[in-house]
Design an enzyme around this catalytic site. Structure first.
Site, PDB file in Angstrom:
ATOM      1  N   ASP A 273       0.863  -1.169   0.000  1.00 53.19           N
ATOM      2  CA  ASP A 273       0.000   0.000   0.000  1.00 53.19           C
ATOM      3  C   ASP A 273       0.909   1.231   0.000  1.00 53.19           C
ATOM      4  OD1 ASP A 273      -2.904   1.085   1.958  1.00 53.19           O
ATOM      5  OD2 ASP A 273      -2.230   1.506  -0.076  1.00 53.19           O
TER       6      ASP A 273
ATOM      7  N   ASP B 283      -7.956  -7.941   0.410  1.00 50.08           N
ATOM      8  CA  ASP B 283      -7.072  -8.038   1.579  1.00 50.08           C
ATOM      9  C   ASP B 283      -7.920  -7.727   2.801  1.00 50.08           C
ATOM     10  OD1 ASP B 283      -6.800  -4.810   1.332  1.00 50.08           O
ATOM     11  OD2 ASP B 283      -6.246  -5.548   3.343  1.00 50.08           O
TER      12      ASP B 283
HETATM   13  C1  LIG Z   1      -0.550  -4.115   4.584  1.00 51.89           C
HETATM   14  C2  LIG Z   1      -1.808  -3.441   4.113  1.00 51.89           C
HETATM   15  C3  LIG Z   1      -2.888  -3.289   4.986  1.00 51.89           C
HETATM   16  C4  LIG Z   1      -4.078  -2.682   4.526  1.00 51.89           C
HETATM   17  C5  LIG Z   1      -4.170  -2.236   3.213  1.00 51.89           C
HETATM   18  C6  LIG Z   1      -5.452  -1.576   2.708  1.00 51.89           C
HETATM   19  C7  LIG Z   1      -5.636  -0.230   3.386  1.00 51.89           C
HETATM   20  C8  LIG Z   1      -6.885   0.489   2.899  1.00 51.89           C
HETATM   21  C9  LIG Z   1      -8.141   0.140   3.426  1.00 51.89           C
HETATM   22  N1  LIG Z   1      -8.457  -0.793   4.346  1.00 51.89           N
HETATM   23  C10 LIG Z   1      -9.814  -0.705   4.524  1.00 51.89           C
HETATM   24  N2  LIG Z   1     -10.345   0.229   3.712  1.00 51.89           N
HETATM   25  C11 LIG Z   1      -9.312   0.793   3.021  1.00 51.89           C
HETATM   26  C12 LIG Z   1      -9.280   1.837   2.071  1.00 51.89           C
HETATM   27  C13 LIG Z   1      -8.023   2.217   1.551  1.00 51.89           C
HETATM   28  C14 LIG Z   1      -7.908   3.301   0.603  1.00 51.89           C
HETATM   29  O1  LIG Z   1      -8.899   3.950   0.219  1.00 51.89           O
HETATM   30  N3  LIG Z   1      -6.674   3.614   0.155  1.00 51.89           N
HETATM   31  C15 LIG Z   1      -5.567   2.947   0.557  1.00 51.89           C
HETATM   32  N4  LIG Z   1      -4.361   3.324   0.062  1.00 51.89           N
HETATM   33  N5  LIG Z   1      -5.613   1.909   1.440  1.00 51.89           N
HETATM   34  C16 LIG Z   1      -6.825   1.545   1.954  1.00 51.89           C
HETATM   35  C17 LIG Z   1      -3.101  -2.370   2.355  1.00 51.89           C
HETATM   36  C18 LIG Z   1      -1.913  -2.975   2.809  1.00 51.89           C
END
Ligand SMILES: Cc1ccc(CCc2c3nc[nH]c3cc3c(=O)[nH]c(N)nc23)cc1
EC number: 2.4.2.29
Length: 366
Positions: A93, A267
């Site tokens: 991410d 995920d």
């Molecule tokens: C290691 C890791 C943990 C979690 C994630 C995803 C984390 C995650 C979200 N988790 C729940 N809702 C989410 C929305 C977004 C989002 O809108 N943008 C981003 N960049 N990440 C999100 C990515 C990598």
């Protein structure tokens, strides 16, 4: 030249897709569940067990790894795959979501976000360019654009501002990423719970011709019906020949209903976090091993499972480990839960191939 990134749709059933992503470090069977490996480890698991339950790809986190042990240090040590001994693909991410949910004293501007570490208070800046640079230092295979995820509920003006900023940041990430054959940079659709903003975001990102698309801004506490409605609106605006990743989702039921709407990648911290809290996913629902009713139960969690954690240990023993806060309790329940999630994905892939996915519906989670 390294084998380039490619996505093929092998079968469809309604809007559900069975596909495969081909990358130099291996293939990713979709629909895919990606275990969360925030700090370069899938908590309470050995990486060969993660592979053993059928995971083709894990997640790493730019925010956590840049704070500790540091992206440049991981690069000096050969990159995240070498560091964590996971040879398969890794998706990272961009860090923005974690900055906004974990860090202190954060300030968000057009340039990027400045913040203080939640670990030691040190000051950092995360721009789209720096996020892509860090993901490159980690040698990440699939890199996410830096975005701003709006917490819901929110004013439409606020949702629009964050969605438009994220589009400008997508352009800057695309430029910074450049052309790296065998790797991919995904855009992230924002727009909160607003249909018009979701469509504008998805159409603008599709025009950037990226290698894959994430649907962000969901799994932030909204009702499942709102999440699903946003998928009904967003997926048709994304190219059919590119993978779609729904970030942070979800429960088995969330995943089933999202696959039915055209999502390919997922995920969620749930299976690993629940395992550390004594909660087991089984085909007959969730079992809370902390509960005293398991103290004398000689049965395993699921005698038909091919996962040793589900088949070879009594509920009484698991209850004992959880109550005694033994490390093995978290290890066995995390192993069971990740095995359950990967079995769910395998069953969905098979059902789409056999064209029985839509007909079988929720029964697939049992
Ligand atoms: C290691 C890791 C943990 C979690 C994630 C995803 C984390 C995650 C979200 N988790 C729940 N809702 C989410 C929305 C977004 C989002 O809108 N943008 C981003 N960049 N990440 C999100 C990515 C990598």
């Amino acid at each position: 030249m390294a084998k380039p990134f490619s996505f093929k749709v092998l079968a469809t059933d309604g809007k559900a897709r069975r596909g495969v992503i081909d990358m130099p470090r291996g293939e990713i069977r979709t629909p895919a569940f990606m275990p969360v490996g925030t700090g370069g480890t899938v908590k309470a698991m050995y990486m060969d067990q993660v592979r053993g339950v059928g995971a083709d790809i894990i997640l790493g986190n730019t925010y956590h790894l840049m704070l500790r042990p540091g992206a440049e240090r991981v690069a000096r040590l050969g990159g995240l795959h070498e560091f964590a001994r996971w040879p398969q693909p890794i998706l990272t991410d961009s860090g923005g979501f974690q900055v906004m949910s974990l860090s202190k004293l954060r300030k968000l501007t057009e340039k990027g976000v400045t913040f203080r570490s939640h670990i030691d208070g040190a000051a950092y800046e995360m721009s789209p360019e720096r996020s892509i640079e860090i993901q490159g230092l980690l040698d990440s295979d699939i890199q996410m654009q830096l975005d701003e995820c709006t917490a819901l509920p929110a004013e439409i003006k606020e949702i629009e501002r964050a969605m438009e900023l994220s589009l400008r940041w997508a352009e800057r990430c695309k430029t910074a990423f450049g052309d790296q054959p065998g790797k991919a940079m995904f855009g992230i659709v924002q727009g909160g719970d607003n249909a018009a903003l979701r469509v504008r975001s998805a159409q603008a990102l599709s025009a950037m011709n990226l290698k894959g698309y994430a649907v962000g801004g969901l799994a932030v506490g909204e009702p499942q019906a709102v999440m699903l409605e946003m998928l009904d609106i967003t997926c048709p605006e994304l190219p059919d020949d590119k993978p779609r990743y729904l970030m942070g989702v979800g429960t088995p039921d969330d995943i089933l209903k999202s696959v039915a709407r055209g999502i390919d990648m997922f995920d969620c911290v749930m299976p690993t976090r629940a395992g550390r809290h004594g909660l087991a996913y089984t085909r007959r629902g969730k079992v809370n091993l902390r509960n005293a009713r398991h103290a004398d139960d000689p049965r395993p969690l699921d005698e038909e499972s091919d996962c040793p954690a589900a088949r070879d240990y009594s509920r009484a023993y698991l209850h004992h480990l959880v109550r005694s806060q033994e490390a093995l309790g978290a290890m066995l329940l995390t192993w069971n839960n990740l095995s359950y999630y990967q079995k769910l994905m395998q069953d969905m892939r098979a059902a789409i191939e056999a064209q029985t996915f839509e007909a079988r519906g929720a029964e697939i989670t049992e």
